[in-house]
Design a protein around this motif. Structure first.
Motif, PDB file in Angstrom:
ATOM      1  N   ALA A 193     -97.990  14.761 -40.380  1.00 49.56           N
ATOM      2  CA  ALA A 193     -97.087  15.558 -41.201  1.00 49.56           C
ATOM      3  C   ALA A 193     -97.363  15.388 -42.687  1.00 49.56           C
ATOM      4  CB  ALA A 193     -95.643  15.171 -40.903  1.00 49.56           C
ATOM      5  N   ASP A 194     -97.125  16.472 -43.420  1.00 48.84           N
ATOM      6  CA  ASP A 194     -97.128  16.407 -44.879  1.00 48.84           C
ATOM      7  C   ASP A 194     -95.780  15.908 -45.385  1.00 48.84           C
ATOM      8  OD1 ASP A 194     -99.728  17.530 -45.172  1.00 48.84           O
ATOM      9  OD2 ASP A 194     -98.883  19.529 -44.837  1.00 48.84           O
ATOM     10  N   ILE A 195     -94.728  16.296 -44.678  1.00 47.32           N
ATOM     11  CA  ILE A 195     -93.364  15.927 -45.070  1.00 47.32           C
ATOM     12  C   ILE A 195     -92.577  15.596 -43.814  1.00 47.32           C
ATOM     13  CG2 ILE A 195     -91.203  16.738 -46.108  1.00 47.32           C
ATOM     14  CD1 ILE A 195     -92.889  18.461 -47.982  1.00 47.32           C
ATOM     15  N   VAL A 196     -91.829  14.497 -43.873  1.00 50.10           N
ATOM     16  CA  VAL A 196     -90.954  14.099 -42.778  1.00 50.10           C
ATOM     17  C   VAL A 196     -89.507  14.225 -43.245  1.00 50.10           C
ATOM     18  CG1 VAL A 196     -90.246  12.248 -41.217  1.00 50.10           C
ATOM     19  CG2 VAL A 196     -92.664  12.522 -41.815  1.00 50.10           C
ATOM     20  N   LEU A 197     -88.727  14.968 -42.495  1.00 50.07           N
ATOM     21  CA  LEU A 197     -87.300  15.124 -42.764  1.00 50.07           C
ATOM     22  C   LEU A 197     -86.525  14.208 -41.828  1.00 50.07           C
ATOM     23  CD1 LEU A 197     -87.177  19.026 -42.981  1.00 50.07           C
ATOM     24  CD2 LEU A 197     -87.329  17.400 -44.888  1.00 50.07           C
ATOM     25  N   GLY A 198     -85.638  13.394 -42.392  1.00 50.05           N
ATOM     26  CA  GLY A 198     -84.866  12.463 -41.585  1.00 50.05           C
ATOM     27  C   GLY A 198     -83.376  12.725 -41.661  1.00 50.05           C
ATOM     28  N   ASP A 199     -82.777  12.975 -40.511  1.00 45.85           N
ATOM     29  CA  ASP A 199     -81.321  13.146 -40.448  1.00 45.85           C
ATOM     30  C   ASP A 199     -80.707  12.177 -39.441  1.00 45.85           C
ATOM     31  OD1 ASP A 199     -82.097  14.254 -38.029  1.00 45.85           O
ATOM     32  OD2 ASP A 199     -80.949  16.115 -38.271  1.00 45.85           O
ATOM     33  N   ASP A 215     -87.664  25.257 -42.528  1.00 49.11           N
ATOM     34  CA  ASP A 215     -88.138  26.640 -42.644  1.00 49.11           C
ATOM     35  C   ASP A 215     -88.799  26.880 -43.999  1.00 49.11           C
ATOM     36  OD1 ASP A 215     -87.226  27.208 -40.108  1.00 49.11           O
ATOM     37  OD2 ASP A 215     -85.375  28.185 -40.780  1.00 49.11           O
ATOM     38  N   ILE A 216     -88.170  26.397 -45.055  1.00 49.75           N
ATOM     39  CA  ILE A 216     -88.715  26.604 -46.402  1.00 49.75           C
ATOM     40  C   ILE A 216     -90.062  25.915 -46.534  1.00 49.75           C
ATOM     41  CG2 ILE A 216     -88.391  26.100 -48.859  1.00 49.75           C
ATOM     42  CD1 ILE A 216     -85.345  26.296 -48.316  1.00 49.75           C
ATOM     43  N   LEU A 217     -90.144  24.691 -46.074  1.00 49.09           N
ATOM     44  CA  LEU A 217     -91.387  23.929 -46.198  1.00 49.09           C
ATOM     45  C   LEU A 217     -92.502  24.543 -45.358  1.00 49.09           C
ATOM     46  CD1 LEU A 217     -89.839  20.358 -46.188  1.00 49.09           C
ATOM     47  CD2 LEU A 217     -90.986  21.464 -48.115  1.00 49.09           C
ATOM     48  N   HIS A 218     -92.159  25.013 -44.172  1.00 46.60           N
ATOM     49  CA  HIS A 218     -93.161  25.700 -43.351  1.00 46.60           C
ATOM     50  C   HIS A 218     -93.687  26.944 -44.077  1.00 46.60           C
ATOM     51  CE1 HIS A 218     -92.009  23.875 -39.194  1.00 46.60           C
ATOM     52  NE2 HIS A 218     -93.066  23.270 -39.718  1.00 46.60           N
ATOM     53  N   ILE A 251     -85.981  12.894 -47.373  1.00 44.58           N
ATOM     54  CA  ILE A 251     -87.210  13.671 -47.508  1.00 44.58           C
ATOM     55  C   ILE A 251     -88.342  12.715 -47.851  1.00 44.58           C
ATOM     56  CG2 ILE A 251     -88.366  15.542 -48.739  1.00 44.58           C
ATOM     57  CD1 ILE A 251     -85.574  16.642 -49.426  1.00 44.58           C
ATOM     58  N   GLU A 252     -89.360  12.654 -47.002  1.00 46.60           N
ATOM     59  CA  GLU A 252     -90.534  11.794 -47.216  1.00 46.60           C
ATOM     60  C   GLU A 252     -91.755  12.684 -47.428  1.00 46.60           C
ATOM     61  OE1 GLU A 252     -91.078   8.425 -47.074  1.00 46.60           O
ATOM     62  OE2 GLU A 252     -89.204   7.598 -46.256  1.00 46.60           O
ATOM     63  N   ASP A 276     -93.350  23.232 -55.677  1.00 50.12           N
ATOM     64  CA  ASP A 276     -92.877  23.526 -54.321  1.00 50.12           C
ATOM     65  C   ASP A 276     -91.569  22.808 -54.023  1.00 50.12           C
ATOM     66  OD1 ASP A 276     -94.900  25.288 -53.714  1.00 50.12           O
ATOM     67  OD2 ASP A 276     -96.136  23.799 -52.657  1.00 50.12           O
ATOM     68  N   MET A 277     -91.416  21.581 -54.529  1.00 47.66           N
ATOM     69  CA  MET A 277     -90.144  20.887 -54.324  1.00 47.66           C
ATOM     70  C   MET A 277     -89.018  21.613 -55.059  1.00 47.66           C
ATOM     71  SD  MET A 277     -90.833  18.633 -52.133  1.00 47.66           S
ATOM     72  CE  MET A 277     -92.151  19.757 -51.564  1.00 47.66           C
ATOM     73  N   GLY A 278     -89.348  22.214 -56.198  1.00 49.38           N
ATOM     74  CA  GLY A 278     -88.360  23.051 -56.872  1.00 49.38           C
ATOM     75  C   GLY A 278     -87.970  24.246 -56.030  1.00 49.38           C
ATOM     76  N   ARG A 279     -88.946  24.849 -55.368  1.00 49.22           N
ATOM     77  CA  ARG A 279     -88.644  25.976 -54.474  1.00 49.22           C
ATOM     78  C   ARG A 279     -87.804  25.527 -53.283  1.00 49.22           C
ATOM     79  NH1 ARG A 279     -94.229  26.702 -55.881  1.00 49.22           N
ATOM     80  NH2 ARG A 279     -94.441  28.502 -57.302  1.00 49.22           N
ATOM     81  N   LEU A 280     -88.091  24.337 -52.777  1.00 50.91           N
ATOM     82  CA  LEU A 280     -87.286  23.789 -51.685  1.00 50.91           C
ATOM     83  C   LEU A 280     -85.836  23.629 -52.123  1.00 50.91           C
ATOM     84  CD1 LEU A 280     -86.824  22.321 -48.951  1.00 50.91           C
ATOM     85  CD2 LEU A 280     -87.583  20.219 -50.095  1.00 50.91           C
ATOM     86  N   LEU A 281     -85.644  23.016 -53.292  1.00 54.26           N
ATOM     87  CA  LEU A 281     -84.289  22.787 -53.773  1.00 54.26           C
ATOM     88  C   LEU A 281     -83.555  24.107 -54.002  1.00 54.26           C
ATOM     89  CD1 LEU A 281     -84.890  19.888 -56.329  1.00 54.26           C
ATOM     90  CD2 LEU A 281     -84.128  19.731 -53.954  1.00 54.26           C
TER      91      LEU A 281
END
Length: 308
Positions: A193-199, A215-218, A251-252, A276-281
């Motif tokens: 993974a490029d990014i790992v989301l943890g909940d 979805d946004i990151l994809h 967010i990792e 891209d992190m700005g777009r995510l936010l």
């Protein structure tokens, strides 16, 4: 790495507030601190480059656009090798502290056993930090000077957001090495993974939050994983109570995307990832979690991994 004359300790965190009224979101970077006190460096057996192996290199800068979109940005000033803000204050390591520990620290977590407690015994690559064990008084002093004020600020910001909006979201921002540092994390070839989301395996936030993030990151072209190998550390676990309208998502970001992990230098792609992190936010901040969602997903027990 930055430092100042011994005995001068700057504030435990930096806080950038939006120029306008803050929304329900808060971005925090507990592991990107770069101030290494001189007395800490003298007590360490490691040089500056090795100490920095535990640092979430410039993650605060990757999320620097948060205030532009209405979210405060809370950033650690001290590194996790000095005080780990993504640990509970009582996760103390008996192999590091030479005095008897309080009863509240008697239960050894998996993270403490790995040498990555509130005061780390090793850097992320497993090398011992100190020449000799620390006193309990020194441990308590660091926690009181840095850990406690940071979490008081975090609590106050999230409580204010919840009071005003009826709900709040903590985005706890981190980076991960491109290759595993310990057994059980990815494989020898690196993380998929490029990014790992943890909940915390569906227990720390409304699923709409992690679904939107994924979805946004994809759409931005990133490979995304959930909860593997990072499900969420103390901050996510502690502040993630979706049944109370309090949500937390970890967010990792894979460091190989934006930095040279050997020389600890930014790659030209750093600015691309930050944008891209700005777009995510921006995409996440359009969410309205004020209405309850009963589909909170599977609620199995969160997995606690030492690296988070």
């Amino acid at each position: 790495m930055t430092s100042e004359p011994s005995g001068l300790y700057p504030a435990p965190y930096r806080l950038v507030r939006p120029a306008f009224k803050a929304g329900p979101f808060l971005c925090a970077s507990p592991h990107s601190g770069r101030y290494y006190p001189d007395d800490f460096k003298r007590a360490s057996r490691l040089d500056e480059m090795l100490l920095r192996r535990s640092e979430d290199f410039h993650v605060d800068e990757l999320f620097q656009l948060a205030p532009d979109f209405g979210a405060p940005l809370l950033m650690a000033h001290y590194p996790r090798a000095y005080v780990d803000l993504n640990r509970a204050e009582n996760e103390l390591d008996p192999l590091l502290i030479r005095d008897p520990l309080p009863q509240s620290s008697a239960m050894i977590s998996e993270r403490v056993a790995a040498g990555l407690g509130t005061l780390a015994r090793v850097v992320a690559i497993g090398m011992p930090i100190y020449h000799k064990p620390l006193s309990l008084a020194e441990a308590k002093a660091r926690i009181a000077r840095i850990h406690t004020p940071y979490h008081q600020a975090l609590d106050a910001l999230l409580s204010a957001a919840h009071k005003h909006h009826g709900w709040s979201v903590l985005l706890d921002c981190h980076s991960m090495p491109s290759k595993p540092l310990r057994a059980g994390e990815g494989d020898q070839h690196g993380f998929d993974a490029d990014i790992v989301l943890g909940d915390c395996h569906g227990t720390s936030c409304d699923p709409r939050l992690i679904n939107r993030a994924e979805d946004i990151l994809h759409d931005l072209g990133y490979r995304v994983a959930r909860n593997d190998p990072y499900a969420g550390g103390y901050c996510t676990q502690h502040h993630g109570r979706p049944h109370e309208g309090r949500h937390a998502l970890q967010i990792e970001i894979n460091r190989g995307l934006y930095m040279d992990e050997i020389r600890l230098l930014k790659k030209p792609a750093f600015e691309v990832v930050a944008a891209d992190m700005g777009r995510l936010l921006k995409g996440l901040f359009s969410l309205d979690l004020g209405h309850a969602n009963t589909a909170l997903g599977e609620s199995g027990p969160p997995r606690h991994l030492a690296a988070e």
